[in-house]
Design an enzyme around this catalytic site. Structure first.
Site, PDB file in Angstrom:
ATOM      1  N   ARG A 122       2.939   1.625  -5.333  1.00 57.47           N
ATOM      2  CA  ARG A 122       2.790   1.173  -6.716  1.00 57.47           C
ATOM      3  C   ARG A 122       3.850   0.107  -7.015  1.00 57.47           C
ATOM      4  O   ARG A 122       4.648   0.229  -7.952  1.00 57.47           O
ATOM      5  CB  ARG A 122       2.919   2.360  -7.678  1.00 57.47           C
ATOM      6  CG  ARG A 122       2.007   3.525  -7.381  1.00 57.47           C
ATOM      7  CD  ARG A 122       0.546   3.186  -7.306  1.00 57.47           C
ATOM      8  NE  ARG A 122      -0.094   3.039  -8.588  1.00 57.47           N
ATOM      9  CZ  ARG A 122      -0.607   4.031  -9.305  1.00 57.47           C
ATOM     10  NH1 ARG A 122      -0.517   5.276  -8.871  1.00 57.47           N
ATOM     11  NH2 ARG A 122      -1.217   3.790 -10.437  1.00 57.47           N
ATOM     12  N   GLN A 127       0.204  -4.675  -7.778  1.00 54.11           N
ATOM     13  CA  GLN A 127      -0.463  -4.403  -9.065  1.00 54.11           C
ATOM     14  C   GLN A 127      -1.867  -4.989  -9.142  1.00 54.11           C
ATOM     15  O   GLN A 127      -2.781  -4.366  -9.646  1.00 54.11           O
ATOM     16  CB  GLN A 127       0.379  -4.950 -10.213  1.00 54.11           C
ATOM     17  CG  GLN A 127       1.398  -3.952 -10.695  1.00 54.11           C
ATOM     18  CD  GLN A 127       2.207  -4.460 -11.869  1.00 54.11           C
ATOM     19  OE1 GLN A 127       1.873  -5.471 -12.474  1.00 54.11           O
ATOM     20  NE2 GLN A 127       3.283  -3.773 -12.170  1.00 54.11           N
ATOM     21  N   ASP A 130      -4.377  -2.734  -7.459  1.00 52.90           N
ATOM     22  CA  ASP A 130      -4.151  -1.303  -7.701  1.00 52.90           C
ATOM     23  C   ASP A 130      -5.371  -0.659  -8.366  1.00 52.90           C
ATOM     24  O   ASP A 130      -5.511  -0.637  -9.586  1.00 52.90           O
ATOM     25  CB  ASP A 130      -2.897  -1.174  -8.576  1.00 52.90           C
ATOM     26  CG  ASP A 130      -2.502   0.269  -8.830  1.00 52.90           C
ATOM     27  OD1 ASP A 130      -3.273   1.168  -8.477  1.00 52.90           O
ATOM     28  OD2 ASP A 130      -1.415   0.472  -9.394  1.00 52.90           O
ATOM     29  N   SER A 133      -4.756   2.276 -10.880  1.00 51.74           N
ATOM     30  CA  SER A 133      -4.407   1.888 -12.250  1.00 51.74           C
ATOM     31  C   SER A 133      -5.616   1.379 -13.012  1.00 51.74           C
ATOM     32  O   SER A 133      -5.837   1.754 -14.158  1.00 51.74           O
ATOM     33  CB  SER A 133      -3.333   0.788 -12.249  1.00 51.74           C
ATOM     34  OG  SER A 133      -2.114   1.324 -11.841  1.00 51.74           O
TER      35      SER A 133
HETATM   36  P1  NAD Z   1      -0.660  10.120 -11.807  1.00 52.51           P
HETATM   37  O1  NAD Z   1      -2.124   9.892 -12.022  1.00 52.51           O
HETATM   38  O2  NAD Z   1      -0.163  10.467 -10.451  1.00 52.51           O
HETATM   39  O3  NAD Z   1      -0.190  11.298 -12.794  1.00 52.51           O
HETATM   40  C1  NAD Z   1      -0.449  11.209 -14.196  1.00 52.51           C
HETATM   41  C2  NAD Z   1       0.758  11.681 -14.939  1.00 52.51           C
HETATM   42  O4  NAD Z   1       0.856  13.107 -14.849  1.00 52.51           O
HETATM   43  C3  NAD Z   1       2.098  11.147 -14.431  1.00 52.51           C
HETATM   44  O5  NAD Z   1       2.746  10.435 -15.459  1.00 52.51           O
HETATM   45  C4  NAD Z   1       2.861  12.410 -14.040  1.00 52.51           C
HETATM   46  O6  NAD Z   1       4.251  12.306 -14.288  1.00 52.51           O
HETATM   47  C5  NAD Z   1       2.220  13.433 -14.940  1.00 52.51           C
HETATM   48  N1  NAD Z   1       2.418  14.843 -14.591  1.00 52.51           N
HETATM   49  C6  NAD Z   1       2.470  15.449 -13.369  1.00 52.51           C
HETATM   50  N2  NAD Z   1       2.675  16.770 -13.506  1.00 52.51           N
HETATM   51  C7  NAD Z   1       2.741  17.019 -14.843  1.00 52.51           C
HETATM   52  C8  NAD Z   1       2.923  18.184 -15.622  1.00 52.51           C
HETATM   53  N3  NAD Z   1       3.103  19.390 -15.060  1.00 52.51           N
HETATM   54  N4  NAD Z   1       2.934  18.049 -16.960  1.00 52.51           N
HETATM   55  C9  NAD Z   1       2.787  16.860 -17.567  1.00 52.51           C
HETATM   56  N5  NAD Z   1       2.615  15.713 -16.887  1.00 52.51           N
HETATM   57  C10 NAD Z   1       2.588  15.797 -15.541  1.00 52.51           C
HETATM   58  O7  NAD Z   1       0.167   8.894 -12.361  1.00 52.51           O
HETATM   59  P2  NAD Z   1      -0.213   7.338 -12.333  1.00 52.51           P
HETATM   60  O8  NAD Z   1      -0.790   6.935 -13.600  1.00 52.51           O
HETATM   61  O9  NAD Z   1      -0.958   7.063 -11.070  1.00 52.51           O
HETATM   62  O10 NAD Z   1       1.229   6.696 -12.237  1.00 52.51           O
HETATM   63  C11 NAD Z   1       2.130   7.090 -11.196  1.00 52.51           C
HETATM   64  C12 NAD Z   1       3.386   6.250 -11.241  1.00 52.51           C
HETATM   65  O11 NAD Z   1       3.102   4.930 -10.816  1.00 52.51           O
HETATM   66  C13 NAD Z   1       4.019   6.129 -12.622  1.00 52.51           C
HETATM   67  O12 NAD Z   1       5.407   6.191 -12.474  1.00 52.51           O
HETATM   68  C14 NAD Z   1       3.604   4.766 -13.061  1.00 52.51           C
HETATM   69  O13 NAD Z   1       4.490   4.215 -14.017  1.00 52.51           O
HETATM   70  C15 NAD Z   1       3.668   4.040 -11.742  1.00 52.51           C
HETATM   71  N6  NAD Z   1       2.868   2.818 -11.716  1.00 52.51           N
HETATM   72  C16 NAD Z   1       3.487   1.683 -11.300  1.00 52.51           C
HETATM   73  C17 NAD Z   1       2.764   0.522 -11.238  1.00 52.51           C
HETATM   74  C18 NAD Z   1       3.428  -0.732 -10.775  1.00 52.51           C
HETATM   75  O14 NAD Z   1       4.546  -1.012 -11.100  1.00 52.51           O
HETATM   76  N7  NAD Z   1       2.766  -1.468  -9.957  1.00 52.51           N
HETATM   77  C19 NAD Z   1       1.421   0.491 -11.567  1.00 52.51           C
HETATM   78  C20 NAD Z   1       0.821   1.678 -11.970  1.00 52.51           C
HETATM   79  C21 NAD Z   1       1.557   2.848 -12.016  1.00 52.51           C
END
Ligand code: NAD
Length: 378
Positions: A122, A127, A130, A133
């Site tokens: 990520r 991005q 991705d 996302s």
């Molecule tokens: P995900 O789909 O893996 O999970 C969704 C959310 O569920 C996460 O925020 C996680 O912290 C939360 N979660 C897990 N267990 C939980 C619990 N018991 N109770 C409540 N919440 C809980 O997440 P995602 O949307 O795929 O994002 C993963 C990471 O990637 C994040 O840190 C996001 O900011 C990052 N990200 C970075 C980029 C980038 O910079 N290129 C792009 C997209 C996402």
């Protein structure tokens, strides 16, 4: 290099892996693009639309697979199609590699260079490709739309001669990409929004969208280097449930989006919490396909538990297939473009590149991604 684009075979899938504007881009890069007849039908793209940008239609799925240097699709391939592909063929799609062990084994044995788009790091550079996302973003939007539709109230506050209607309350659990979009969408519709995540770093993002962050002291939680949540201990899960009970009980709509990378989704809303909710309220379990965040939610169904509607619909992005396909197609096109050697007009599978290191699951008859191997060892 010949790129084959396969029509989706998964029942009910409405999304299309590649749409004509992306095909246009690949043809301009010098790729020979061949696609299965009827590829874009669910999004109203005709074969002629693809042909008009320089792609060639093929009615013979087997021939298409046997002659391609690169195969592109949306969902993982049927396992029986793997051996049809040429040795060394590059296959790019969602793969679900932690659950599809037989498929990964087959890819390895057939010497396919198999890229799992879910495994792209990520990072900023990734991005534009991705898919997690882009599709989660649409899923978060649709979760609010469906939750609202199931509710027998409106979301915004309304002051009218007939009296003042209070805004509905929406509680979002899990604030990754889907959760952030759900907060933004619910706010736009006028709801009062609260949210919780085990990663404390998201508190500022929640506030910046005009929602309230529910604080629960769980002790050490943290996140992986890619920003994924770490699994909680059973004691922490219990504390979380107690801390969220009030927000759930007050909410008209609860949307759960919590996921753990490479593991089943955490179970965080139990029957006792549902029993405390007001009859007529709605829960949308966005994690239903990976095990479910909500006790009693069922894939593909809306069930009623203690007067609460629990929505477990699968493939939420597939409910808006045109937008979902535009985004997926663009991600896929960017992936190819990023590694395309413009002089030689070939895809450069750069084994030293961080994105390839993370997402290439099998290569040259071996498992390749160190991250995949290390998670599978646990
Ligand atoms: P995900 O789909 O893996 O999970 C969704 C959310 O569920 C996460 O925020 C996680 O912290 C939360 N979660 C897990 N267990 C939980 C619990 N018991 N109770 C409540 N919440 C809980 O997440 P995602 O949307 O795929 O994002 C993963 C990471 O990637 C994040 O840190 C996001 O900011 C990052 N990200 C970075 C980029 C980038 O910079 N290129 C792009 C997209 C996402």
């Amino acid at each position: 290099m010949k790129i084959a684009v396969m029509k989706e075979t998964f029942e009910g899938e409405t999304r299309v892996p590649l749409i004509p504007p992306t095909v246009d881009k690949l043809v301009k890069l010098g790729a020979e693009v061949e696609f299965e007849a009827g590829l874009g039908a669910t999004c109203r793209y005709e074969d002629a639309d693809y042909e008009s940008v320089g792609a060639k239609v093929n009615n013979d799925r087997k021939d298409l697979l046997q002659t391609a240097d690169i195969v592109l699709r949306l969902r993982k391939p049927p396992v029986e199609e793997v051996e049809l592909m040429k040795k060394g063929c590059i296959h790019v799609s969602y793969l679900d590699p932690f659950n599809e062990l037989e498929l990964v084994e087959k890819m390895k044995d057939c010497s396919i260079s198999c890229v799992s788009l879910e495994m792209l790091p990520r990072s900023t550079v990734a991005q534009k490709m991705d898919v997690l996302s882009s599709q989660a973003n649409l899923g978060g939007y649709m979760a609010v739309i469906i939750g609202t539709e199931q509710l027998d109230k409106i979301l915004p506050m309304m002051t009218t001669p007939a009296g003042t209607i209070k805004p509905a309350r929406v509680f979002i659990i899990g604030v990754g990409v889907a959760g952030l979009q759900a907060i933004a969408t619910a706010r736009r519709l006028g709801a009062r929004v609260e949210a919780f995540d085990t990663r404390p770093v998201v508190e500022e993002q929640v506030k910046s969208l005009g929602a309230k962050f529910v604080k629960i002291d769980l002790g050490e939680t943290g996140q992986t280097k890619d920003g994924y949540a770490k699994e909680l201990t059973p004691e922490q899960v219990q504390k979380q449930k107690e801390g969220m009970a009030k927000a759930c009980a007050q909410a008209d709509i609860v949307i759960t989006t919590a996921q753990l990378f490479g593991r089943p989704a955490p179970r965080i809303v139990d029957r006792a919490m549902i029993a405390q909710m007001q009859p007529g309220s709605v829960i949308v379990d966005m994690a239903v396909e990976t095990g479910g965040n909500v006790e009693g939610s069922e894939v593909g169904k809306i069930v009623e538990i203690d007067g609460v509607k629990v929505v477990g619909l699968a493939n939420l992005p597939g409910l808006v297939p045109l937008t979902a396909s535009q985004m997926y197609s663009s991600n896929l096109g960017n992936f190819i473009d990023h590694f395309w050697n413009k002089e030689e007009k070939i895809f450069n599978l750069d084994l030293e590149d961080e994105l390839i290191k993370g997402s290439l699951i099998t290569h040259n008859g071996e498992l390749f991604s160190e991250m995949y191997k290390s998670i599978m060892k646990k």
